[in-house]
Design a protein around this motif. Sequence first.
Motif, PDB file in Angstrom:
ATOM      1  N   PHE A 155       5.717   0.732  -3.011  1.00  0.00           N
ATOM      2  CA  PHE A 155       5.106  -0.176  -3.972  1.00  0.00           C
ATOM      3  C   PHE A 155       4.453  -1.354  -3.259  1.00  0.00           C
ATOM      4  O   PHE A 155       3.351  -1.780  -3.623  1.00  0.00           O
ATOM      5  N   SER A 156       5.105  -1.865  -2.230  1.00  0.00           N
ATOM      6  CA  SER A 156       4.550  -2.993  -1.480  1.00  0.00           C
ATOM      7  C   SER A 156       3.252  -2.617  -0.774  1.00  0.00           C
ATOM      8  O   SER A 156       2.289  -3.389  -0.780  1.00  0.00           O
ATOM      9  N   SER A 157       3.210  -1.438  -0.158  1.00  0.00           N
ATOM     10  CA  SER A 157       1.977  -1.038   0.533  1.00  0.00           C
ATOM     11  C   SER A 157       0.838  -0.810  -0.454  1.00  0.00           C
ATOM     12  O   SER A 157      -0.308  -1.148  -0.165  1.00  0.00           O
ATOM     13  N   LEU A 158       1.142  -0.255  -1.626  1.00  0.00           N
ATOM     14  CA  LEU A 158       0.101  -0.114  -2.652  1.00  0.00           C
ATOM     15  C   LEU A 158      -0.397  -1.476  -3.130  1.00  0.00           C
ATOM     16  O   LEU A 158      -1.599  -1.675  -3.322  1.00  0.00           O
ATOM     17  N   THR A 159       0.517  -2.403  -3.323  1.00  0.00           N
ATOM     18  CA  THR A 159       0.144  -3.735  -3.785  1.00  0.00           C
ATOM     19  C   THR A 159      -0.721  -4.459  -2.751  1.00  0.00           C
ATOM     20  O   THR A 159      -1.754  -5.037  -3.091  1.00  0.00           O
ATOM     21  N   VAL A 160      -0.315  -4.401  -1.507  1.00  0.00           N
ATOM     22  CA  VAL A 160      -1.077  -5.073  -0.447  1.00  0.00           C
ATOM     23  C   VAL A 160      -2.459  -4.447  -0.302  1.00  0.00           C
ATOM     24  O   VAL A 160      -3.455  -5.158  -0.101  1.00  0.00           O
ATOM     25  N   SER A 161      -2.544  -3.128  -0.432  1.00  0.00           N
ATOM     26  CA  SER A 161      -3.852  -2.485  -0.286  1.00  0.00           C
ATOM     27  C   SER A 161      -4.806  -2.896  -1.400  1.00  0.00           C
ATOM     28  O   SER A 161      -6.020  -2.901  -1.201  1.00  0.00           O
ATOM     29  N   GLN A 162      -4.290  -3.247  -2.566  1.00  0.00           N
ATOM     30  CA  GLN A 162      -5.146  -3.677  -3.665  1.00  0.00           C
ATOM     31  C   GLN A 162      -5.489  -5.165  -3.584  1.00  0.00           C
ATOM     32  O   GLN A 162      -6.504  -5.596  -4.121  1.00  0.00           O
ATOM     33  N   ILE A 163      -4.661  -5.945  -2.912  1.00  0.00           N
ATOM     34  CA  ILE A 163      -4.894  -7.384  -2.795  1.00  0.00           C
ATOM     35  C   ILE A 163      -5.965  -7.696  -1.747  1.00  0.00           C
ATOM     36  O   ILE A 163      -6.781  -8.602  -1.924  1.00  0.00           O
ATOM     37  N   ILE A 164      -5.978  -6.938  -0.664  1.00  0.00           N
ATOM     38  CA  ILE A 164      -6.919  -7.183   0.436  1.00  0.00           C
ATOM     39  C   ILE A 164      -8.356  -6.956  -0.051  1.00  0.00           C
ATOM     40  O   ILE A 164      -8.652  -5.965  -0.691  1.00  0.00           O
ATOM     41  N   GLU A 165      -9.237  -7.904   0.280  1.00  0.00           N
ATOM     42  CA  GLU A 165     -10.660  -7.756  -0.039  1.00  0.00           C
ATOM     43  C   GLU A 165     -11.399  -7.330   1.218  1.00  0.00           C
ATOM     44  O   GLU A 165     -11.203  -7.895   2.280  1.00  0.00           O
TER      45      GLU A 165
ATOM     46  N   LEU B 215     -13.235  -1.822   9.144  1.00  0.00           N
ATOM     47  CA  LEU B 215     -11.836  -1.852   9.558  1.00  0.00           C
ATOM     48  C   LEU B 215     -10.925  -2.146   8.372  1.00  0.00           C
ATOM     49  O   LEU B 215      -9.880  -1.505   8.199  1.00  0.00           O
ATOM     50  N   VAL B 216     -11.311  -3.102   7.546  1.00  0.00           N
ATOM     51  CA  VAL B 216     -10.493  -3.453   6.388  1.00  0.00           C
ATOM     52  C   VAL B 216     -10.524  -2.314   5.362  1.00  0.00           C
ATOM     53  O   VAL B 216      -9.499  -2.012   4.734  1.00  0.00           O
ATOM     54  N   ASP B 217     -11.662  -1.660   5.194  1.00  0.00           N
ATOM     55  CA  ASP B 217     -11.730  -0.489   4.308  1.00  0.00           C
ATOM     56  C   ASP B 217     -10.792   0.610   4.798  1.00  0.00           C
ATOM     57  O   ASP B 217     -10.092   1.244   4.012  1.00  0.00           O
ATOM     58  N   PHE B 218     -10.791   0.847   6.102  1.00  0.00           N
ATOM     59  CA  PHE B 218      -9.901   1.851   6.676  1.00  0.00           C
ATOM     60  C   PHE B 218      -8.441   1.470   6.455  1.00  0.00           C
ATOM     61  O   PHE B 218      -7.615   2.313   6.084  1.00  0.00           O
ATOM     62  N   THR B 219      -8.121   0.193   6.664  1.00  0.00           N
ATOM     63  CA  THR B 219      -6.753  -0.280   6.468  1.00  0.00           C
ATOM     64  C   THR B 219      -6.321  -0.124   5.012  1.00  0.00           C
ATOM     65  O   THR B 219      -5.196   0.295   4.736  1.00  0.00           O
ATOM     66  N   GLN B 220      -7.220  -0.444   4.090  1.00  0.00           N
ATOM     67  CA  GLN B 220      -6.911  -0.246   2.672  1.00  0.00           C
ATOM     68  C   GLN B 220      -6.638   1.222   2.373  1.00  0.00           C
ATOM     69  O   GLN B 220      -5.711   1.545   1.639  1.00  0.00           O
TER      70      GLN B 220
ATOM     71  N   VAL C 296      -5.559   3.548   4.457  1.00  0.00           N
ATOM     72  CA  VAL C 296      -4.290   3.950   5.062  1.00  0.00           C
ATOM     73  C   VAL C 296      -3.116   3.438   4.238  1.00  0.00           C
ATOM     74  O   VAL C 296      -2.162   4.178   3.952  1.00  0.00           O
ATOM     75  N   LEU C 297      -3.169   2.173   3.830  1.00  0.00           N
ATOM     76  CA  LEU C 297      -2.077   1.616   3.024  1.00  0.00           C
ATOM     77  C   LEU C 297      -1.962   2.320   1.674  1.00  0.00           C
ATOM     78  O   LEU C 297      -0.858   2.585   1.197  1.00  0.00           O
ATOM     79  N   THR C 298      -3.084   2.631   1.068  1.00  0.00           N
ATOM     80  CA  THR C 298      -3.061   3.356  -0.203  1.00  0.00           C
ATOM     81  C   THR C 298      -2.460   4.746  -0.016  1.00  0.00           C
ATOM     82  O   THR C 298      -1.641   5.189  -0.819  1.00  0.00           O
ATOM     83  N   GLY C 299      -2.858   5.425   1.036  1.00  0.00           N
ATOM     84  CA  GLY C 299      -2.312   6.757   1.320  1.00  0.00           C
ATOM     85  C   GLY C 299      -0.819   6.724   1.562  1.00  0.00           C
ATOM     86  O   GLY C 299      -0.068   7.564   1.043  1.00  0.00           O
ATOM     87  N   ILE C 300      -0.366   5.750   2.344  1.00  0.00           N
ATOM     88  CA  ILE C 300       1.068   5.610   2.602  1.00  0.00           C
ATOM     89  C   ILE C 300       1.815   5.333   1.308  1.00  0.00           C
ATOM     90  O   ILE C 300       2.884   5.887   1.058  1.00  0.00           O
ATOM     91  N   GLY C 301       1.243   4.477   0.465  1.00  0.00           N
ATOM     92  CA  GLY C 301       1.887   4.156  -0.807  1.00  0.00           C
ATOM     93  C   GLY C 301       1.987   5.352  -1.731  1.00  0.00           C
ATOM     94  O   GLY C 301       3.026   5.596  -2.353  1.00  0.00           O
ATOM     95  N   ILE C 302       0.917   6.132  -1.812  1.00  0.00           N
ATOM     96  CA  ILE C 302       0.922   7.312  -2.692  1.00  0.00           C
ATOM     97  C   ILE C 302       1.916   8.352  -2.189  1.00  0.00           C
ATOM     98  O   ILE C 302       2.706   8.898  -2.964  1.00  0.00           O
ATOM     99  N   VAL C 303       1.890   8.616  -0.886  1.00  0.00           N
ATOM    100  CA  VAL C 303       2.823   9.595  -0.321  1.00  0.00           C
ATOM    101  C   VAL C 303       4.267   9.112  -0.494  1.00  0.00           C
ATOM    102  O   VAL C 303       5.159   9.900  -0.829  1.00  0.00           O
ATOM    103  N   GLY C 304       4.491   7.822  -0.296  1.00  0.00           N
ATOM    104  CA  GLY C 304       5.840   7.279  -0.482  1.00  0.00           C
ATOM    105  C   GLY C 304       6.328   7.400  -1.916  1.00  0.00           C
ATOM    106  O   GLY C 304       7.493   7.723  -2.163  1.00  0.00           O
TER     107      GLY C 304
END
Length: 64
Positions: free
Chosen positions: A17-27, A33-38, A40-48
């Motif tokens: 939940f935290s990784s999904l939240t952080v990926s949505q907060i980052i602009e 690089l930031v798009d890639f990070t978003q 990755v965080l979204t993918g980790i959140g969904i898989v988790g």
Amino acid sequence: MDKKQQQNLGMLFVASFSSLTVSQIIESNGSNLVDFTQGVLTGIGIVGMLLTIVTFGRYYKRSR
């Protein structure tokens, strides 16, 4: 489900939940690089989250 399994499942849920939240907060502002990070965080959140659901289902099925 014993106490340790509940704690592990809870931590998995909180981390996902935290990784999904952080990926949505980052602009991104157009940064690749930031798009890639978003992504990755979204993918980790969904898989988790999926892993949390599957693990909870297994524990619930075994307890019956």
